[in-house]
Motif scaffolding. Structure first.
Motif, PDB file in Angstrom:
ATOM      1  N   SER A  97       0.623  -1.013  -0.447  1.00 16.71           N
ATOM      2  CA  SER A  97      -0.249   0.126  -0.161  1.00 16.71           C
ATOM      3  C   SER A  97       1.369   1.699   0.255  1.00 16.71           C
ATOM      4  N   ASP A  98       2.015   1.098   0.805  1.00 20.25           N
ATOM      5  CA  ASP A  98       3.041   2.698   0.803  1.00 20.25           C
ATOM      6  C   ASP A  98       3.664   2.778  -0.767  1.00 20.25           C
ATOM      7  N   ARG A  99       4.036   1.856  -0.840  1.00 21.56           N
ATOM      8  CA  ARG A  99       4.646   1.653  -2.479  1.00 21.56           C
ATOM      9  C   ARG A  99       3.532   2.116  -3.631  1.00 21.56           C
ATOM     10  N   ILE A 130      -5.744  -5.198  -1.621  1.00 18.64           N
ATOM     11  CA  ILE A 130      -4.806  -5.797  -2.499  1.00 18.64           C
ATOM     12  C   ILE A 130      -4.400  -7.189  -2.137  1.00 18.64           C
ATOM     13  N   LYS A 131      -5.610  -7.608  -0.384  1.00 15.72           N
ATOM     14  CA  LYS A 131      -5.150  -9.006  -0.845  1.00 15.72           C
ATOM     15  C   LYS A 131      -5.653 -10.156  -1.697  1.00 15.72           C
ATOM     16  N   ARG A 132      -6.294  -9.485  -2.445  1.00 13.34           N
ATOM     17  CA  ARG A 132      -7.981 -10.129  -3.282  1.00 13.34           C
ATOM     18  C   ARG A 132      -7.399 -10.102  -4.926  1.00 13.34           C
ATOM     19  N   LEU A 133      -5.849  -9.125  -5.385  1.00 11.64           N
ATOM     20  CA  LEU A 133      -5.795  -9.331  -6.026  1.00 11.64           C
ATOM     21  C   LEU A 133      -4.460 -10.308  -6.264  1.00 11.64           C
ATOM     22  N   ILE A 160       2.953  -4.696  -8.857  1.00 13.53           N
ATOM     23  CA  ILE A 160       2.526  -5.547  -7.275  1.00 13.53           C
ATOM     24  C   ILE A 160       3.428  -6.822  -6.721  1.00 13.53           C
ATOM     25  N   CYS A 161       3.423  -7.839  -7.887  1.00 17.90           N
ATOM     26  CA  CYS A 161       4.520  -8.495  -8.472  1.00 17.90           C
ATOM     27  C   CYS A 161       6.277  -8.415  -7.752  1.00 17.90           C
ATOM     28  N   THR A 162       6.083  -7.207  -8.654  1.00 18.39           N
ATOM     29  CA  THR A 162       8.105  -6.458  -7.887  1.00 18.39           C
ATOM     30  C   THR A 162       8.409  -5.637  -6.392  1.00 18.39           C
TER      31      THR A 162
END
Length: 262
Positions: A97-99, A130-133, A160-162
């Motif tokens: 989330s912060d990123r 975010i978790k659901r993704l 998000i993968c990175t």
């Protein structure tokens, strides 16, 4: 007893055949509805993924491959399962989330996430969004983890993968004090949508429509208390049928179509 069961099946088939046109129409309409919903209503989804290799710090010297025994590999596989649990944690989602808030404009994020504010006035994206993704799993029960991210924006999925590939070593080392992970394949921005699965929605719509149509046909048959033949009258009331008056408009009932309809 077996004969009665066979008759029940025949009666059911007769009901379905009698409503065949309605069943076909409803099934087709429901299939079209499922297709249209997936094609025109559901947003496109884009998937990016990375693979992470789990290693055990207590493994034998990697320079001598012959010294890496089955116990080392089994330990790494056990660690893979443990790491999945560790990475599925609020600490990981808060860091992501912060990123996201740092790398993206809030107006862009608000189109896909809810931006909340904590007691200290800091903005954040709720962890559940975010978790659901994200999906993390072991590849074929090996010491390799696959992280898959699916979102409506291709760059979100890749970024998000990175983030996870960079955050995972730090979080795992801080939590377990042992073991490490290495990224095998970096994330790539997807160029084609991965969903929605239009054929799946089409099939689900047709199956649902077929089930509803069959249910309507059976229920309407049970609610229909009219007598349709002399045989049915005899079976239901146990009285002999002396004569039947044919339907003059139906050849199959002994009548004739030459009379026409007036």
């Amino acid at each position: 007893m077996e004969q009665q069961k066979e008759m029940s099946i025949q009666e059911l088939l007769g009901i379905l055949l009698g409503h065949l046109r309605m069943i076909i129409v409803v099934t087709i309409i429901a299939g079209i509805a499922g297709y249209s919903y997936a094609k025109f209503v559901l947003p496109l989804q884009y998937t990016s993924s990375i693979k992470i290799y789990v290693t055990n710090n207590n493994m034998s010297d990697a320079n001598d491959i012959n010294q890496i025994n089955a116990q080392d590999l089994n330990t790494a596989r056990s660690l893979a399962t443990t790491y999945i649990v560790i990475l599925d944690d609020a600490m990981m989602y808060e860091a992501i989330s912060d990123r996201l808030l740092k790398d993206y404009n809030q107006e862009d994020l608000k189109n896909y996430f809810t931006i909340a504010v904590d007691e200290d006035g800091n903005e954040y994206i709720p962890s559940n969004q975010i978790k659901r993704l994200i999906n993390i799993s072991a590849v074929n029960n090996t010491e390799v983890l696959q992280v898959t991210v699916t979102s409506q924006v291709p760059k979100f999925s890749a970024d998000i993968c990175t983030y996870i590939s960079k955050l995972a070593p730090e979080i795992i080392k801080r939590t377990t004090k042992a073991g490490s992970v290495e990224t095998v394949s970096p994330a790539k921005v997807p160029t084609a949508p991965s969903g929605p699965n239009i054929p799946r929605y089409l099939l689900l719509g047709m199956v649902a429509g077929f089930a509803v149509a069959v249910g309507i046909a059976i229920i309407s048959s049970f609610l229909d208390n009219t007598v349709k033949s002399g045989e049915e009258l005899r079976d239901r009331f146990g009285v002999p049928v002396l004569a039947e008056i044919p339907d003059i408009f139906m050849d199959s009932k002994g009548g004739s179509s030459k009379y026409g309809k007036y």
